[in-house]
Write an enzyme that holds these catalytic residues in place. Structure first.
Site, PDB file in Angstrom:
ATOM      1  N   PHE A  18     -43.398-147.416 -67.328  1.00 28.09           N
ATOM      2  CA  PHE A  18     -43.509-148.708 -68.014  1.00 28.09           C
ATOM      3  C   PHE A  18     -43.126-148.581 -69.489  1.00 28.09           C
ATOM      4  O   PHE A  18     -42.062-148.082 -69.800  1.00 28.09           O
ATOM      5  CB  PHE A  18     -44.910-149.293 -67.799  1.00 28.09           C
ATOM      6  CG  PHE A  18     -45.171-149.668 -66.354  1.00 28.09           C
ATOM      7  CD1 PHE A  18     -44.632-150.828 -65.812  1.00 28.09           C
ATOM      8  CD2 PHE A  18     -45.927-148.844 -65.518  1.00 28.09           C
ATOM      9  CE1 PHE A  18     -44.837-151.170 -64.478  1.00 28.09           C
ATOM     10  CE2 PHE A  18     -46.134-149.178 -64.191  1.00 28.09           C
ATOM     11  CZ  PHE A  18     -45.588-150.338 -63.669  1.00 28.09           C
ATOM     12  N   SER A  19     -43.981-149.004 -70.417  1.00 26.60           N
ATOM     13  CA  SER A  19     -43.570-149.091 -71.823  1.00 26.60           C
ATOM     14  C   SER A  19     -43.393-147.749 -72.513  1.00 26.60           C
ATOM     15  O   SER A  19     -42.896-147.713 -73.642  1.00 26.60           O
ATOM     16  CB  SER A  19     -44.557-149.947 -72.608  1.00 26.60           C
ATOM     17  OG  SER A  19     -44.381-151.303 -72.297  1.00 26.60           O
ATOM     18  N   ALA A  20     -43.763-146.660 -71.877  1.00 27.72           N
ATOM     19  CA  ALA A  20     -43.407-145.355 -72.446  1.00 27.72           C
ATOM     20  C   ALA A  20     -41.891-145.224 -72.547  1.00 27.72           C
ATOM     21  O   ALA A  20     -41.373-144.387 -73.296  1.00 27.72           O
ATOM     22  CB  ALA A  20     -43.998-144.225 -71.608  1.00 27.72           C
ATOM     23  N   SER A  21     -41.173-146.087 -71.809  1.00 25.97           N
ATOM     24  CA  SER A  21     -39.708-146.148 -71.909  1.00 25.97           C
ATOM     25  C   SER A  21     -39.258-146.498 -73.324  1.00 25.97           C
ATOM     26  O   SER A  21     -38.157-146.104 -73.748  1.00 25.97           O
ATOM     27  CB  SER A  21     -39.159-147.213 -70.954  1.00 25.97           C
ATOM     28  OG  SER A  21     -39.646-147.072 -69.647  1.00 25.97           O
ATOM     29  N   LYS A  22     -40.051-147.266 -74.048  1.00 35.66           N
ATOM     30  CA  LYS A  22     -39.644-147.716 -75.384  1.00 35.66           C
ATOM     31  C   LYS A  22     -39.443-146.539 -76.327  1.00 35.66           C
ATOM     32  O   LYS A  22     -38.537-146.555 -77.170  1.00 35.66           O
ATOM     33  CB  LYS A  22     -40.676-148.686 -75.954  1.00 35.66           C
ATOM     34  CG  LYS A  22     -40.769-150.020 -75.217  1.00 35.66           C
ATOM     35  CD  LYS A  22     -41.780-150.936 -75.889  1.00 35.66           C
ATOM     36  CE  LYS A  22     -41.833-152.314 -75.226  1.00 35.66           C
ATOM     37  NZ  LYS A  22     -42.491-152.293 -73.900  1.00 35.66           N
TER      38      LYS A  22
END
Length: 365
Positions: free
Chosen positions: A60-64
């Site tokens: 999820f937002s660890a992609s950012k």
């Protein structure tokens, strides 16, 4: 599996997490070398298969943080100017804001006001066109609010135009970290862990729940437009896994994320001046979207009220909805990544699984 004996307490803390209710992996770098590389539990629905060394999971937002690292790599190469207007790289982009403001969640574009048609979530051109034409929700640079999903298209479109290729290809080739993807290649789909739903009783904080229920609110639209991103079980579908949604559908092993942040912590990926600017606090205080106190650098999340993921306020990284965590602490010379498959709703604070592992890590230093 591997654990340096000096970090055995970290392994003990990991083994006490709920690996049998789903699965998880943990990897740690210290002083430029991997000292922990562990996994446990199950990766298939209903415990149908064990977690293996090569199991990947949607983070999820660890992609950012992955996207931010690519942006700063382009800064280092002189291909991207953080102070330049977005329109320099993206002609037709209507909002007068800078690359730095995109990365720091200050651009005022966390949501699109008009209702987006079905399929938009999976249509790169539709989403970037909608964002290019959208009016900002606040004067860019004056406030900040978490660009929960739009971050990926905003920053990603700039990177696509600079790099000349889709973001998924740039992440694969420019960062060069095995088992780190934006969108999972079809050939690797069999390695993906099944994401289990949150346990009964888990719930987001009241302020966020209230904001999410307000029709037309910035928070509701940030998380619910396109509406299909709220579909239960979406992240377990082949369509989601294969798509290019850079803010939220990165797939990785814990080893891959720890490798990336280990390179940042050791100074082997970004020069000190580039990294120093990248991780300096840029947005601190009330978050227009999350309705809480948040803290961001240029693309990286910093330890804050809603995500106190490390004891050193100078640590940087990113968390992911459901419990994923990846961060570096250059002062301590460490990097940690945790990738679970059983989701936990923890918007009000840290995932309860993090604290014992992070505390044990710092105690070992």
């Amino acid at each position: 599996m591997w654990c340096d004996p000096a970090f055995a307490p970290v392994a003990d803390a990991f083994r006490e997490t709920d690996g049998e209710d789903g699965g998880a992996a943990l990897a740690v770098y210290a002083d430029g070398r991997m000292v922990v590389d562990l996994w446990q539990g199950t990766a298939g629905p209903g415990g149908s298969r064990r977690w293996e060394r090569d199991t990947v999971v949607n983070v999820f937002s660890a992609s950012k943080g992955v996207l931010a690292t690519l942006a700063h790599l382009y800064v280092q190469r002189g291909l991207l100017d953080l102070d330049a207007p977005v329109s320099r790289y993206w002609p037709g982009f209507a909002t007068a804001t800078t690359i730095a403001d995109l990365l720091a969640h200050r651009a005022g574009l966390p949501a699109v006001r008009r209702e987006l048609p079905p399929g938009s979530l999976f249509d790169w051109d539709a989403m970037t066109a909608a964002l290019a034409a959208e009016s900002p929700w606040w004067t860019p640079g004056e406030r900040h609010g978490y660009h929960a999903v739009t971050f990926g298209w905003l920053v990603g479109e700039v990177l696509r135009r600079v790099g000349g290729r889709p973001v998924r290809d740039l992440v694969r080739d420019e960062l060069g970290v095995p088992d780190l993807w934006i969108g999972l290649p079809a050939a690797e789909a069999g390695r993906a862990a099944y994401l289990g739903p949150p346990r009964a009783g888990d719930a987001p904080p009241a302020a966020l729940t209230k904001a999410m229920s307000e029709p037309g609110s910035i928070t509701m639209l940030a998380f619910g437009n396109p509406a299909e991103q709220l579909t239960p079980g979406l992240a377990n579908t082949a369509r989601w896994r294969a798509a290019e949604i850079p803010a939220s559908n990165g797939h990785a092993t814990a080893r891959a994320l720890a490798t990336l942040y280990g390179r940042l912590a050791s100074g082997t990926l970004l020069a000190p001046d580039v990294l120093g600017r990248a991780v300096a606090p840029r947005s601190e205080g009330p978050d227009e979207v999350l309705r809480a106190q948040s803290r961001f650098a240029l693309g990286y999340m910093l330890p804050c009220e809603i995500r106190p993921f490390a004891p050193n306020p100078r640590a940087f990284g990113h968390t992911g909805s459901g419990g994923a965590l990846a961060f570096a602490d250059p002062d301590a010379g460490i990097a940690l990544a945790y990738t679970p498959s059983r989701l936990v709703v923890s918007a009000a604070g840290p995932d309860p699984r993090w604290e014992p592992m992070v505390a044990a890590l710092y105690a070992c230093l």
